[in-house]
Design a protein around this motif. Structure first.
Motif, PDB file in Angstrom:
ATOM      1  N   ILE A  32      36.892  50.572  41.806  1.00 24.23           N
ATOM      2  CA  ILE A  32      38.211  50.603  41.183  1.00 24.23           C
ATOM      3  C   ILE A  32      38.636  52.058  41.020  1.00 24.23           C
ATOM      4  N   SER A  33      39.864  52.332  41.387  1.00 21.81           N
ATOM      5  CA  SER A  33      40.445  53.656  41.216  1.00 21.81           C
ATOM      6  C   SER A  33      41.634  53.529  40.257  1.00 21.81           C
ATOM      7  N   ILE A  34      41.535  54.192  39.121  1.00 21.98           N
ATOM      8  CA  ILE A  34      42.589  54.129  38.108  1.00 21.98           C
ATOM      9  C   ILE A  34      43.690  55.105  38.502  1.00 21.98           C
ATOM     10  N   LYS A  35      44.913  54.587  38.674  1.00 28.71           N
ATOM     11  CA  LYS A  35      46.045  55.399  39.135  1.00 28.71           C
ATOM     12  C   LYS A  35      46.971  55.834  38.003  1.00 28.71           C
ATOM     13  N   GLY A  36      46.967  55.111  36.912  1.00 36.76           N
ATOM     14  CA  GLY A  36      47.826  55.415  35.770  1.00 36.76           C
ATOM     15  C   GLY A  36      47.271  54.710  34.550  1.00 36.76           C
ATOM     16  N   ASP A  37      47.983  54.779  33.429  1.00 39.57           N
ATOM     17  CA  ASP A  37      47.510  54.111  32.221  1.00 39.57           C
ATOM     18  C   ASP A  37      47.327  52.616  32.492  1.00 39.57           C
ATOM     19  N   THR A  38      46.104  52.129  32.322  1.00 41.81           N
ATOM     20  CA  THR A  38      45.735  50.756  32.678  1.00 41.81           C
ATOM     21  C   THR A  38      45.072  50.074  31.489  1.00 41.81           C
ATOM     22  N   PRO A  39      45.648  48.985  31.000  1.00 43.09           N
ATOM     23  CA  PRO A  39      45.022  48.290  29.865  1.00 43.09           C
ATOM     24  C   PRO A  39      43.787  47.501  30.282  1.00 43.09           C
ATOM     25  N   VAL A  40      42.772  47.541  29.447  1.00 42.59           N
ATOM     26  CA  VAL A  40      41.592  46.700  29.613  1.00 42.59           C
ATOM     27  C   VAL A  40      41.756  45.565  28.605  1.00 42.59           C
ATOM     28  N   MET A  41      41.797  44.341  29.118  1.00 43.05           N
ATOM     29  CA  MET A  41      42.086  43.181  28.280  1.00 43.05           C
ATOM     30  C   MET A  41      40.801  42.492  27.834  1.00 43.05           C
ATOM     31  N   LEU A  42      40.876  41.816  26.697  1.00 41.33           N
ATOM     32  CA  LEU A  42      39.739  41.084  26.165  1.00 41.33           C
ATOM     33  C   LEU A  42      39.448  39.821  26.966  1.00 41.33           C
ATOM     34  N   PRO A  44      40.272  37.187  30.525  1.00 38.48           N
ATOM     35  CA  PRO A  44      40.565  37.328  31.955  1.00 38.48           C
ATOM     36  C   PRO A  44      41.826  36.615  32.415  1.00 38.48           C
ATOM     37  N   TYR A  45      42.913  36.733  31.698  1.00 35.57           N
ATOM     38  CA  TYR A  45      44.153  36.121  32.170  1.00 35.57           C
ATOM     39  C   TYR A  45      45.317  37.036  31.888  1.00 35.57           C
ATOM     40  N   SER A  46      46.358  36.878  32.697  1.00 35.05           N
ATOM     41  CA  SER A  46      47.536  37.709  32.508  1.00 35.05           C
ATOM     42  C   SER A  46      48.280  37.228  31.278  1.00 35.05           C
ATOM     43  N   GLY A  47      49.250  37.967  30.895  1.00 31.37           N
ATOM     44  CA  GLY A  47      49.949  37.692  29.649  1.00 31.37           C
ATOM     45  C   GLY A  47      49.644  38.841  28.720  1.00 31.37           C
ATOM     46  N   GLY A  48      49.898  38.677  27.486  1.00 30.00           N
ATOM     47  CA  GLY A  48      49.644  39.765  26.560  1.00 30.00           C
ATOM     48  C   GLY A  48      49.332  39.233  25.190  1.00 30.00           C
ATOM     49  N   ALA A  49      49.728  40.006  24.189  1.00 30.16           N
ATOM     50  CA  ALA A  49      49.454  39.630  22.811  1.00 30.16           C
ATOM     51  C   ALA A  49      50.100  38.293  22.462  1.00 30.16           C
ATOM     52  N   ALA A  78      41.503  39.052  38.316  1.00 31.24           N
ATOM     53  CA  ALA A  78      40.961  39.815  37.186  1.00 31.24           C
ATOM     54  C   ALA A  78      39.564  40.328  37.533  1.00 31.24           C
ATOM     55  N   PHE A  79      39.321  41.589  37.234  1.00 31.19           N
ATOM     56  CA  PHE A  79      38.008  42.196  37.409  1.00 31.19           C
ATOM     57  C   PHE A  79      37.357  42.335  36.038  1.00 31.19           C
ATOM     58  N   GLY A  89      35.453  44.264  29.445  1.00 25.87           N
ATOM     59  CA  GLY A  89      36.779  43.672  29.383  1.00 25.87           C
ATOM     60  C   GLY A  89      37.261  43.382  30.787  1.00 25.87           C
ATOM     61  N   TYR A  90      38.555  43.117  30.921  1.00 21.68           N
ATOM     62  CA  TYR A  90      39.125  42.700  32.199  1.00 21.68           C
ATOM     63  C   TYR A  90      40.303  43.579  32.589  1.00 21.68           C
ATOM     64  N   LEU A  91      40.326  43.944  33.868  1.00 26.04           N
ATOM     65  CA  LEU A  91      41.490  44.588  34.459  1.00 26.04           C
ATOM     66  C   LEU A  91      42.234  43.506  35.229  1.00 26.04           C
ATOM     67  N   ILE A  92      43.501  43.349  34.938  1.00 29.06           N
ATOM     68  CA  ILE A  92      44.308  42.311  35.558  1.00 29.06           C
ATOM     69  C   ILE A  92      45.115  42.933  36.695  1.00 29.06           C
ATOM     70  N   SER A  93      45.099  42.294  37.864  1.00 29.20           N
ATOM     71  CA  SER A  93      45.847  42.828  39.007  1.00 29.20           C
ATOM     72  C   SER A  93      47.304  43.014  38.631  1.00 29.20           C
ATOM     73  N   GLY A  94      47.907  44.024  39.226  1.00 25.27           N
ATOM     74  CA  GLY A  94      49.290  44.359  38.897  1.00 25.27           C
ATOM     75  C   GLY A  94      49.343  45.552  37.968  1.00 25.27           C
TER      76      GLY A  94
END
Length: 101
Positions: A32-42, A44-49, A78-79, A89-94
């Protein structure tokens, strides 16, 4: 007769366990190459708070993570990753990262 059933059961269990370990090994080959500010989620699904998912960390360009697993969801990838401090945690594509093998 029972001996054949036991041999078949052991062989079947061996195939299943072997395929799981092979799949995990293949997932861990991703980089994985981090290109910009990337949230790590608790989770493994998209969406948010709104969906109950929490951001546990925000990665920045140059941060390093280790890929543990790969999950496909409905319309996303999700990775599961381990951060340098040991958190998982999980990195979500996009998000702002790219991946390759």
């Amino acid at each position: 007769m029972w001996k054949r059933i036991r041999v078949f059961a052991v062989a079947l269990i061996g195939v299943v366990v072997g395929s799981v370990f092979y799949d995990r090994h293949e997932d861990r080959l991703y980089r994985i190459s981090i290109k910009g500010d990337t949230p790590v989620m608790l989770q493994p699904y998209s969406g948010g708070a709104v969906d109950g998912n929490q951001i546990i960390e925000v990665l920045h360009p140059g941060d390093v993570v280790k890929v543990l697993d790969l999950r496909y969801g409905k319309g996303y990838l999700a990775f599961k990753v381990r951060l340098v401090d040991g958190k998982q945690g999980y990195l979500i594509s996009g998000s702002s990262f790219s991946f390759s093998r």
